[in-house]
Design an enzyme around this catalytic site. Sequence first.
Site: not given
Length: 413
Positions: A105-106
């Site tokens: 994720g980011k």
Amino acid sequence: MAKESSSTNPTSVAYKKAVLKLGLKKNIGRALEIPDRELTVEVPFRRDNGEIDSVIGYRVQHNNTRGPFKGGIRYHQHVDIEEVRSLATLMTWKTALLDIPYGGGKGGIAVNPSNYSKTELERMSRRFFRGIDPIIGVNIDIPAPDVNTNAQVMSWFMDEYSQIHGYSPAIVTGKPIELGGSEGREAATGKGTAIITRETAEKWGIELNNAEVVIQGFGNVGSYAAKFLDEYGCKIIAVSDVSGGLYDPNGLDIKSLFEYNSKNRTIDGFKQGKKITNQELLALKCDFLIPAALGSAINKSNVNSIKCKAIIEAANGPVTGYAADSLWSRKIAIIPDILTNAGGVTVSYFEWVQNLQQFKWTEDDVNMKLEDKMVKSFDEVFSIKQKNKVPMRIASFMVAIDRVANAYNLREG
Ligand code: NAD
């Protein structure tokens, strides 16, 4: 810097080549490319003068087949959904490559943090975390620091989340030690980079003792990589930061330079070494060139001047796809970012495990486990490279994609 088309983005090119090499079914290859979820939030917050301001934030959850989404949150004016999506995807492959039970994720906020006071940044950070609260969780999605965010921002995040859900240190990593951060986290990415350089030396038949090393960037990653490589007996002949480079063919005094840089936050003004530009630094003849600053530092415009035996990609995406092809044809090895700089996320994972166990490990425990993970991953990638006669980057993606695809098939099948 030379603009090169996105079709030469080394990550997407490597993904496609690795999927082909693995003989992955088209539908699986496609499924693994698409992010699971993308959230855009408006973040209103009060300025110090009483006015309301508003910025845009993002959290992209790319894939959680092998574990909770994991990845940093950056504050930068260039942040947009495409950038966050591409970084989230990279995290899926990085965690899979290191065999850490996480997905990718980011997140980010499109803001230049230097335009805001600390109290404004605190209100903005807390409001952003409330905005993404519906999709994060200790076993769901665990953010971390990235460009322009740090242990202080993680403390605000943790506090905000804990006010809603009860004391939850495991909701973010990269916290200060006093709030459940891990010993060894600060040095981890540089230490991992040094370990990967050492393993490369062995496999490529380069004598580590007195090996000539050039490092671009002397921040967190570059300075610690220099420190550990110096301890391994390498000769660091040049380093640079945004102010320019320092070169001494007999080797720089890294212990003193590390101290000087910790105190002054720059290498500018250090007593030893001839001043050179960043472009001159990249063109130095050496055994290992370690770009540890910017993306696309080695590109079409300067690739022909590169004279090292191997490039160790400590920064994210420092070699463009065009440059990578050109270096491969000249038999210059590139050890890719997803392997080289994975020490950071590995120790982030150790931090999370310690928080869940409510048990603190010593720095030696952390370093031993980090060493183990980095060497095992390097060996796996090297053996796939040898077997398939592909560059290390493609081999890294093959290991990572295979791991995620197997888990995906088991869960979906
Ligand atoms: P940092 O901000 O601590 O250091 C960056 C360094 O690069 C500084 O010395 C800065 O002066 C230098 N720099 C900036 N612009 C430059 C230029 N134009 N020319 C030469 N040097 C320049 O950042 P960091 O945490 O060390 O990260 C460096 C790279 O490593 C980034 O690409 C980052 O995404 C990647 N990375 C970092 C971590 C981590 O744990 N810190 C983990 C994975 C990847």
